[in-house]
Scaffold this motif. Structure first.
Motif, PDB file in Angstrom:
ATOM      1  N   SER A  93      50.073  37.622  36.159  1.00 37.38           N
ATOM      2  CA  SER A  93      51.220  38.526  36.280  1.00 37.38           C
ATOM      3  C   SER A  93      51.476  38.928  37.730  1.00 37.38           C
ATOM      4  O   SER A  93      52.617  39.155  38.110  1.00 37.38           O
ATOM      5  N   ASP A  94      50.429  39.004  38.560  1.00 39.40           N
ATOM      6  CA  ASP A  94      50.612  39.420  39.955  1.00 39.40           C
ATOM      7  C   ASP A  94      49.531  38.787  40.828  1.00 39.40           C
ATOM      8  O   ASP A  94      48.577  39.444  41.235  1.00 39.40           O
ATOM      9  N   PRO A  95      49.683  37.491  41.129  1.00 36.99           N
ATOM     10  CA  PRO A  95      48.606  36.775  41.829  1.00 36.99           C
ATOM     11  C   PRO A  95      48.348  37.287  43.245  1.00 36.99           C
ATOM     12  O   PRO A  95      47.216  37.214  43.721  1.00 36.99           O
ATOM     13  N   TYR A  96      49.376  37.826  43.914  1.00 37.93           N
ATOM     14  CA  TYR A  96      49.144  38.311  45.288  1.00 37.93           C
ATOM     15  C   TYR A  96      48.702  39.776  45.297  1.00 37.93           C
ATOM     16  O   TYR A  96      48.170  40.256  46.288  1.00 37.93           O
ATOM     17  N   GLY A  97      48.903  40.462  44.196  1.00 30.64           N
ATOM     18  CA  GLY A  97      48.504  41.859  44.108  1.00 30.64           C
ATOM     19  C   GLY A  97      47.072  42.009  43.626  1.00 30.64           C
ATOM     20  O   GLY A  97      46.531  43.105  43.606  1.00 30.64           O
ATOM     21  N   ASN A  98      46.482  40.923  43.197  1.00 31.26           N
ATOM     22  CA  ASN A  98      45.124  40.979  42.655  1.00 31.26           C
ATOM     23  C   ASN A  98      44.209  40.001  43.374  1.00 31.26           C
ATOM     24  O   ASN A  98      44.251  38.798  43.129  1.00 31.26           O
TER      25      ASN A  98
END
Lengths: 127, 382
Positions: A93-98
């Motif tokens: 869902s959020d590869p750059y946020g995690n």
């Protein structure tokens, strides 16, 4: 078209690196999460483990298959993202946020061997 | 040299739907459309449809056909009525498995064998070779038949509403051969103007599947299969790829050739002895199976449940007391239960439910417990 974030460093094995002082966060790119499909398990190293550039340091598992995580930089693992233990789908869902691991860089010049956003975009284009 | 991949009659639709495609059994097949988890849940809780046109169909006809099918097949086909289906295997003389398959009795002297895509060539050659001395004709119809599996608790209602097929009386593991045109309601037709040209075509509908849910499999010409697919798609049925076909069959403990069964894994080792009928006068492999039953086998396919979420994959070593005792044949983090589980072929002395074993996953060893190789209850309508 996969999302690519400005300001990060990228490897050909689709990990991203975000330097923060002498440390760096490492995760996987949007291209990688899309290619993998539903991620159901992240096999992370342990704090204190040494990772070596271009060597496997863990795995991201989709329903169907395990895919090695390849270290884009070398250094000591100083943190693992515990949220991924119960929420591996966060990488979808959020590869750059995690991020997956936080590394204490042993050789900051290794960053120069990685691609910037533009070069990585061009690299993905050709795949 | 790379072999050219075959395509099914629904290939254009898969590409148009944006499916992730991958080679399987010599065909370029859809692995997933919306995602394996979505598709898996659609089949468990509503219904989904699969293009399984890659499956092979071999027709055996002739006055000697009942005797011949009984000769090459482990289940007992003697005297079964037309319309009945049996599951079983074809064995090598040493008890290894040529393939596992469904046998459809079309008529007294007509039998349709439905075999795995990856084994079509090998099976056809094997069957032809065995047919010497039998009054039968063996034909490979794999390039004639397309096949769709409609699976899930809503499959029966969907077949009625969308295809006009009233299948509520169709018993599990039986089939009907129906004229296709009789079931095209003009107002329900896909609107592609093809209904008229399908006049006179027939369709085989069976209450079978490979998901552990109620459902049907449709066999027909490519044109009819395309028409059925488009009508189901237009009605909003979830297209499902081979990715979830595997997670679904795995959860209910159904074997996949090349994993839980193979030339090196006998049906007794796989725990499928109930499909090998020893009271038949003869069949290929019977002597070997008799020996295995008398002397016991040294390996068993079991289920293993891990305590951790790490995922055991095919080929990973299974260990006990620091020694390797076998390997994983199929494993997943079960979509329906959330548990990391696998089927594994291990030494028989460790096969009792409750036995503590470990699976080596990359560099680490994860503890688990031997259990039944069914991780989710089947929901068949029998």
């Amino acid at each position: 078209m996969a999302k690519i974030e400005e300001g990060l460093y990228y490897s050909e094995t689709h990990e991203w690196v975000k330097p923060e002082g002498g440390e760096a966060l490492v995760g996987i790119t949007d291209y990688a999460q899309h290619a993998l499909g539903n991620i159901v398990y992240v096999d992370m190293p342990e704090e204190g483990d040494e990772m070596t550039k271009d060597e496997e340091f863990g795995a991201v598992e989709s329903v169907k298959a395990a895919s090695d995580l390849v270290a884009p930089v070398s250094g000591e693992v100083v943190g693992c993202n515990a949220a991924l233990e119960d929420g591996p789908g966060l990488l979808n869902s959020d590869p750059y946020g995690n991020w997956i691991v936080r590394v204490k860089l042993s050789d900051a010049s290794e960053l120069d061997t990685l691609m910037d956003a533009a070069a990585y975009a061009e690299f993905c284009e050709k795949l | 040299m790379e072999e050219t991949l075959k395509t099914t009659c629904l290939h254009d639709s898969h590409v148009a739907l944006g499916a992730q495609m991958s080679p399987f059994g010599g065909f370029d097949m859809p692995i997933q459309y919306s995602g394996i988890i979505d598709e898996h849940n659609a089949v468990r809780h509503r219904c989904g449809m699969f293009d399984v046109s890659h499956m092979g169909e071999i027709l055996i006809t002739g006055p000697g056909s009942e005797e011949f099918v009984g000769h090459i097949f482990t289940n007992d086909v003697r005297g079964i009525p037309a319309g009945k289906i049996l599951y079983g295997m074809m064995l090598y003389p040493d008890g290894g498995v040529v393939d596992d398959l469904l046998v459809y009795r079309l008529a007294d002297d007509r039998w349709l064998l439905v075999v795995n895509a990856s084994n079509i060539g090998k099976d056809f050659e094997w069957i032809q070779k065995q047919s010497d001395g039998y009054d039968v004709k063996v034909e490979n119809l794999s390039d004639f038949y397309g096949e769709i599996a409609l699976q899930g608790p809503f499959a029966e209602k969907t077949a009625l509403d969308v295809l006009g097929l009233d299948l509520q009386d169709l018993v599990f593991y039986t089939f009907r051969e129906l004229p296709y045109h009789a079931h095209v309601e003009p107002e329900n037709a896909a609107g592609n103007g093809s209904a008229a040209s399908l006049e006179g075509e027939s369709i085989i509908v069976s209450r079978t599947g490979y998901t552990g849910e109620d459902g049907f499999e449709f066999y027909a010409s490519f044109a009819v299969i395309r028409d059925i697919w488009e009508r189901l798609l237009a009605a909003g049925v979830t297209p499902c790829g081979l990715g979830c076909r595997d997670t679904l069959r795995f959860e209910v403990g159904l074997p996949l050739y090349g994993h839980e069964l193979s030339a090196e894994i006998s049906p007794i080792e796989a725990g499928l002895g109930m499909f090998v009928k020893m009271d038949k006068p003869e069949f290929i492999g019977k002597d070997a199976i008799e020996r295995q039953k008398a002397c016991g086998v040294t390996r068993k396919v079991v289920g293993i449940e891990l305590k951790d979420k790490a995922i055991p994959r095919a080929g990973y070593p299974v260990e006990a007391d620091g020694q390797q005792i076998g390997e994983v044949t199929t494993g997943y983090n079960s979509i329906s239960t959330g548990k990391s589980v696998c089927m594994a072929l291990i030494k028989k002395e460790f096969s009792a439910p409750g036995t503590e074993v470990c699976v080596r996953i990359r560099k680490k060893v994860f503890p688990g417990t031997v259990c039944k190789k069914k991780f989710y209850e089947k929901n068949y309508k029998k």
